[in-house]
Design an enzyme around this catalytic site. Structure first.
Site, PDB file in Angstrom:
ATOM      1  N   ASP A  22       0.819  -1.301  -0.207  1.00  0.00           N
ATOM      2  CA  ASP A  22       0.028   0.064   0.175  1.00  0.00           C
ATOM      3  C   ASP A  22       1.008   1.466  -0.003  1.00  0.00           C
ATOM      4  O   ASP A  22       2.143   1.211   0.478  1.00  0.00           O
ATOM      5  CB  ASP A  22      -0.899   0.094   1.225  1.00  0.00           C
ATOM      6  CG  ASP A  22      -2.062   1.062   1.052  1.00  0.00           C
ATOM      7  OD1 ASP A  22      -2.463   1.259  -0.043  1.00  0.00           O
ATOM      8  OD2 ASP A  22      -2.747   1.182   2.096  1.00  0.00           O
ATOM      9  N   ASN A  24       1.286   3.291  -2.859  1.00  0.00           N
ATOM     10  CA  ASN A  24       1.911   3.793  -4.259  1.00  0.00           C
ATOM     11  C   ASN A  24       1.380   5.277  -4.681  1.00  0.00           C
ATOM     12  O   ASN A  24       2.132   5.996  -5.042  1.00  0.00           O
ATOM     13  CB  ASN A  24       1.429   2.922  -5.456  1.00  0.00           C
ATOM     14  CG  ASN A  24       2.214   1.512  -5.202  1.00  0.00           C
ATOM     15  OD1 ASN A  24       3.057   1.348  -4.410  1.00  0.00           O
ATOM     16  ND2 ASN A  24       1.685   0.446  -6.063  1.00  0.00           N
ATOM     17  N   GLY A  25       0.139   5.534  -4.335  1.00  0.00           N
ATOM     18  CA  GLY A  25      -0.494   6.739  -4.780  1.00  0.00           C
ATOM     19  C   GLY A  25       0.229   7.811  -3.960  1.00  0.00           C
ATOM     20  O   GLY A  25       0.494   9.039  -4.505  1.00  0.00           O
ATOM     21  N   TRP A  27       3.044   7.958  -2.492  1.00  0.00           N
ATOM     22  CA  TRP A  27       4.452   7.961  -2.788  1.00  0.00           C
ATOM     23  C   TRP A  27       4.481   8.716  -4.127  1.00  0.00           C
ATOM     24  O   TRP A  27       5.344   9.837  -4.088  1.00  0.00           O
ATOM     25  CB  TRP A  27       4.996   6.741  -3.129  1.00  0.00           C
ATOM     26  CG  TRP A  27       6.258   6.450  -3.481  1.00  0.00           C
ATOM     27  CD1 TRP A  27       7.479   6.205  -2.594  1.00  0.00           C
ATOM     28  CD2 TRP A  27       6.914   6.873  -4.975  1.00  0.00           C
ATOM     29  NE1 TRP A  27       8.579   6.218  -3.473  1.00  0.00           N
ATOM     30  CE2 TRP A  27       8.317   6.453  -4.859  1.00  0.00           C
ATOM     31  CE3 TRP A  27       6.338   6.911  -5.997  1.00  0.00           C
ATOM     32  CZ2 TRP A  27       9.089   6.608  -5.815  1.00  0.00           C
ATOM     33  CZ3 TRP A  27       7.143   7.204  -7.208  1.00  0.00           C
ATOM     34  CH2 TRP A  27       8.593   6.877  -6.938  1.00  0.00           C
ATOM     35  N   HIS A  39       2.615   3.334  -8.931  1.00  0.00           N
ATOM     36  CA  HIS A  39       2.337   1.963  -9.357  1.00  0.00           C
ATOM     37  C   HIS A  39       3.476   1.312 -10.108  1.00  0.00           C
ATOM     38  O   HIS A  39       3.830   0.210  -9.817  1.00  0.00           O
ATOM     39  CB  HIS A  39       1.089   1.708 -10.024  1.00  0.00           C
ATOM     40  CG  HIS A  39      -0.248   2.159  -9.331  1.00  0.00           C
ATOM     41  ND1 HIS A  39      -0.550   1.612  -7.970  1.00  0.00           N
ATOM     42  CD2 HIS A  39      -1.302   2.828  -9.656  1.00  0.00           C
ATOM     43  CE1 HIS A  39      -1.442   2.312  -7.519  1.00  0.00           C
ATOM     44  NE2 HIS A  39      -2.206   2.832  -8.320  1.00  0.00           N
ATOM     45  N   SER A  67      -7.548  -5.622  -5.317  1.00  0.00           N
ATOM     46  CA  SER A  67      -8.332  -6.086  -4.498  1.00  0.00           C
ATOM     47  C   SER A  67      -9.834  -5.844  -5.528  1.00  0.00           C
ATOM     48  O   SER A  67     -10.015  -5.398  -6.401  1.00  0.00           O
ATOM     49  CB  SER A  67      -8.679  -5.408  -3.184  1.00  0.00           C
ATOM     50  OG  SER A  67      -9.407  -3.990  -3.722  1.00  0.00           O
ATOM     51  N   TRP A  71     -11.619  -2.337  -8.274  1.00  0.00           N
ATOM     52  CA  TRP A  71     -12.526  -1.975  -9.635  1.00  0.00           C
ATOM     53  C   TRP A  71     -13.206  -0.461  -9.279  1.00  0.00           C
ATOM     54  O   TRP A  71     -13.448   0.036 -10.262  1.00  0.00           O
ATOM     55  CB  TRP A  71     -13.371  -2.903  -9.852  1.00  0.00           C
ATOM     56  CG  TRP A  71     -12.601  -4.332 -10.324  1.00  0.00           C
ATOM     57  CD1 TRP A  71     -12.856  -5.431  -9.336  1.00  0.00           C
ATOM     58  CD2 TRP A  71     -12.108  -4.521 -11.286  1.00  0.00           C
ATOM     59  NE1 TRP A  71     -12.052  -6.606 -10.037  1.00  0.00           N
ATOM     60  CE2 TRP A  71     -11.617  -5.976 -11.243  1.00  0.00           C
ATOM     61  CE3 TRP A  71     -11.921  -4.041 -12.561  1.00  0.00           C
ATOM     62  CZ2 TRP A  71     -11.090  -6.622 -12.277  1.00  0.00           C
ATOM     63  CZ3 TRP A  71     -10.998  -4.642 -13.603  1.00  0.00           C
ATOM     64  CH2 TRP A  71     -10.775  -5.884 -13.390  1.00  0.00           C
ATOM     65  N   LEU A 133      10.511 -20.545  -4.238  1.00  0.00           N
ATOM     66  CA  LEU A 133       9.557 -19.766  -3.421  1.00  0.00           C
ATOM     67  C   LEU A 133       8.249 -19.976  -4.181  1.00  0.00           C
ATOM     68  O   LEU A 133       8.153 -19.817  -5.485  1.00  0.00           O
ATOM     69  CB  LEU A 133      10.211 -18.350  -3.752  1.00  0.00           C
ATOM     70  CG  LEU A 133       9.322 -17.038  -3.172  1.00  0.00           C
ATOM     71  CD1 LEU A 133       9.266 -17.088  -1.557  1.00  0.00           C
ATOM     72  CD2 LEU A 133       9.638 -15.845  -3.539  1.00  0.00           C
ATOM     73  N   ARG A 186       1.617  -4.755   6.321  1.00  0.00           N
ATOM     74  CA  ARG A 186       1.098  -3.431   5.360  1.00  0.00           C
ATOM     75  C   ARG A 186       2.010  -2.450   5.584  1.00  0.00           C
ATOM     76  O   ARG A 186       1.942  -1.506   6.303  1.00  0.00           O
ATOM     77  CB  ARG A 186      -0.360  -3.369   5.886  1.00  0.00           C
ATOM     78  CG  ARG A 186      -1.199  -2.285   4.976  1.00  0.00           C
ATOM     79  CD  ARG A 186      -2.573  -2.035   5.235  1.00  0.00           C
ATOM     80  NE  ARG A 186      -3.305  -1.268   4.116  1.00  0.00           N
ATOM     81  CZ  ARG A 186      -4.565  -1.232   3.757  1.00  0.00           C
ATOM     82  NH1 ARG A 186      -5.111  -2.112   4.534  1.00  0.00           N
ATOM     83  NH2 ARG A 186      -4.918  -0.340   2.920  1.00  0.00           N
ATOM     84  N   SER A 194      -8.326  -4.665   4.810  1.00  0.00           N
ATOM     85  CA  SER A 194      -9.118  -4.352   3.584  1.00  0.00           C
ATOM     86  C   SER A 194      -9.325  -5.622   2.957  1.00  0.00           C
ATOM     87  O   SER A 194      -8.740  -5.608   1.475  1.00  0.00           O
ATOM     88  CB  SER A 194      -8.035  -3.509   2.758  1.00  0.00           C
ATOM     89  OG  SER A 194      -7.717  -2.208   3.235  1.00  0.00           O
ATOM     90  N   GLU A 205       0.960 -12.716  12.504  1.00  0.00           N
ATOM     91  CA  GLU A 205       1.425 -11.607  13.317  1.00  0.00           C
ATOM     92  C   GLU A 205       1.485 -10.382  12.217  1.00  0.00           C
ATOM     93  O   GLU A 205       1.602 -10.648  11.125  1.00  0.00           O
ATOM     94  CB  GLU A 205       2.961 -11.728  13.682  1.00  0.00           C
ATOM     95  CG  GLU A 205       2.910 -12.784  14.453  1.00  0.00           C
ATOM     96  CD  GLU A 205       2.207 -12.332  16.035  1.00  0.00           C
ATOM     97  OE1 GLU A 205       2.447 -11.428  16.272  1.00  0.00           O
ATOM     98  OE2 GLU A 205       1.988 -13.540  16.792  1.00  0.00           O
TER      99      GLU A 205
HETATM  100  C1  IPE Z   1      -5.525  -2.597  -0.147  1.00  0.00           C
HETATM  101  O1  IPE Z   1      -5.257  -1.324  -0.389  1.00  0.00           O
HETATM  102  C2  IPE Z   1      -5.432  -3.416  -1.642  1.00  0.00           C
HETATM  103  C3  IPE Z   1      -4.174  -3.463  -2.210  1.00  0.00           C
HETATM  104  C4  IPE Z   1      -2.933  -3.100  -1.689  1.00  0.00           C
HETATM  105  C5  IPE Z   1      -4.039  -4.135  -3.605  1.00  0.00           C
HETATM  106  P1  IPE Z   1      -6.362  -0.356  -0.727  1.00  0.00           P
HETATM  107  O2  IPE Z   1      -5.456   0.876  -0.678  1.00  0.00           O
HETATM  108  O3  IPE Z   1      -7.044  -0.544  -1.842  1.00  0.00           O
HETATM  109  O4  IPE Z   1      -7.004  -0.284   0.553  1.00  0.00           O
HETATM  110  P2  IPE Z   1      -8.187   0.868   1.453  1.00  0.00           P
HETATM  111  O5  IPE Z   1      -8.895   1.115   0.384  1.00  0.00           O
HETATM  112  O6  IPE Z   1      -7.168   1.881   2.006  1.00  0.00           O
HETATM  113  O7  IPE Z   1      -8.686   0.085   2.494  1.00  0.00           O
HETATM  114  C1  IPE Z   2      -1.428   0.224  -3.392  1.00  0.00           C
HETATM  115  O1  IPE Z   2      -1.263   1.766  -3.284  1.00  0.00           O
HETATM  116  C2  IPE Z   2      -1.676  -0.427  -4.822  1.00  0.00           C
HETATM  117  C3  IPE Z   2      -3.029  -0.876  -5.113  1.00  0.00           C
HETATM  118  C4  IPE Z   2      -4.114  -0.715  -4.465  1.00  0.00           C
HETATM  119  C5  IPE Z   2      -3.005  -1.219  -6.524  1.00  0.00           C
HETATM  120  P1  IPE Z   2      -2.526   2.647  -3.421  1.00  0.00           P
HETATM  121  O2  IPE Z   2      -3.059   2.790  -4.837  1.00  0.00           O
HETATM  122  O3  IPE Z   2      -3.527   2.217  -2.544  1.00  0.00           O
HETATM  123  O4  IPE Z   2      -1.780   3.883  -2.711  1.00  0.00           O
HETATM  124  P2  IPE Z   2      -2.394   4.844  -1.844  1.00  0.00           P
HETATM  125  O5  IPE Z   2      -3.242   4.216  -0.826  1.00  0.00           O
HETATM  126  O6  IPE Z   2      -3.469   5.690  -2.618  1.00  0.00           O
HETATM  127  O7  IPE Z   2      -1.308   5.839  -1.262  1.00  0.00           O
HETATM  128 MG    MG Z   3      -4.005   2.445  -0.707  1.00  0.00          MG
END
Ligand code: IPE
Ligand code: IPE
Ligand code: MG
Length: 243
Positions: A22, A24-25, A27, A39, A67, A71, A133, A186, A194, A205
């Site tokens: 979690d 990427n956005g 970052w 991403h 997830s 979508w 692995l 996470r 999530s 853990e």
């Molecule tokens: C969970 O992250 C799904 C993945 C990392 C693939 P999200 O960013 O989608 O989850 P929420 O919306 O913050 O709970």
């Molecule tokens: C996780 O990063 C990647 C996916 C859910 C595909 P996010 O896209 O959720 O990044 P944030 O949470 O918005 O920073």
């Molecule tokens: Mg996220």
């Protein structure tokens, strides 16, 4: 892939590590870049984590890539993500195969476009005998969706109510051949499941580093393993000293 043995490791290594990748956005936003750049950076980081996992002796790695709820993101982000995964598959598959990584998909293939579906199926088939692995890729995965799938399949197979126990359910899960995760990481400071590994994660853990996924490198993983090694997993019992 660098597989030199690394001595700076705790003795107790989790057999199965699962990661909610979690942040990427955020970052990307922190750098004034579009979310898709995050991403892409996140996907690149995966290579380092895979190498480190092999090197550290982790046997099963499960990664949450997309997830069932993702979508609902803007169409441009969803299609961009699909493109990034497709490219990453094309570029990384040979390397993964040569390094003994077995790819498995957990989740539903149905909403994924046909060329990507085919790539996933081919990758699973190509790598099915690898043993170094096991990499479970949770893609179009939801823990509740998985439980619904289990119930549907159990009913279709005409199982009797008395037959249903933990072991039977395990056989029907998308993760059927993997042990439960020992450690779930996470990144990005968020502290929630999530919809990840709802059944399997009951005694995992959890570890919540604050770094965003693209910055979660080998040394961060090492820190997570040291943290894990200090945990006392009681599974509902009492500490040996208190018995
Ligand atoms: C969970 O992250 C799904 C993945 C990392 C693939 P999200 O960013 O989608 O989850 P929420 O919306 O913050 O709970
Ligand atoms: C996780 O990063 C990647 C996916 C859910 C595909 P996010 O896209 O959720 O990044 P944030 O949470 O918005 O920073
Ligand atoms: Mg996220």
């Amino acid at each position: 892939m660098n597989t030199d043995s690394d001595r700076n490791l705790p003795e107790k290594i989790p057999q199965h590590v699962a990661i909610i990748m979690d942040g990427n956005g955020r970052w990307a936003r922190a750098r004034g870049l579009p979310r898709l750049a995050g991403h892409r950076a996140g996907t690149e980081n995966l290579r380092a984590i895979l190498e480190a996992s092999v090197e550290f002796g982790i046997k099963y790695l499960t990664i949450y890539a997309f997830s069932t709820e993702n979508w609902s993101r803007p169409e441009t982000e969803v299609s961009g993500l699909m493109r990034i995964f497709k490219n990453a598959f094309g570029q990384e598959l040979r390397n993964l195969h040569e390094n003994g990584v077995q790819l498995r998909h957990i989740g539903k293939l149905d909403r994924i476009d046909t060329p990507l579906q085919q790539k996933i199926k081919d990758a699973v088939e190509l790598t099915k005998n690898n043993e170094r692995l096991i990499l479970n890729i949770a893609f179009n995965y939801g823990g509740r969706d998985e439980i619904i799938h289990v119930i549907q399949e159990i009913i279709k197979d005409g199982r009797a109510p008395e037959e249903i126990d933990d072991e039977l359910i395990n056989q029907y899960l998308y993760t059927a051949d993997s042990p439960d995760p020992d450690l779930i990481i996470r990144t990005s400071g968020e502290m929630r499941a999530s919809n990840f590994l709802v059944w399997q994660g009951v005694y995992a853990e959890w570890y919540f580093p604050t770094v965003y996924w693209p910055d979660f490198g080998k040394e961060e993983l090492r820190k997570a393993l040291f943290d894990y090694s200090e945990r006392e997993r009681r599974f509902g019992r009492v500490s040996p000293g208190d018995a």
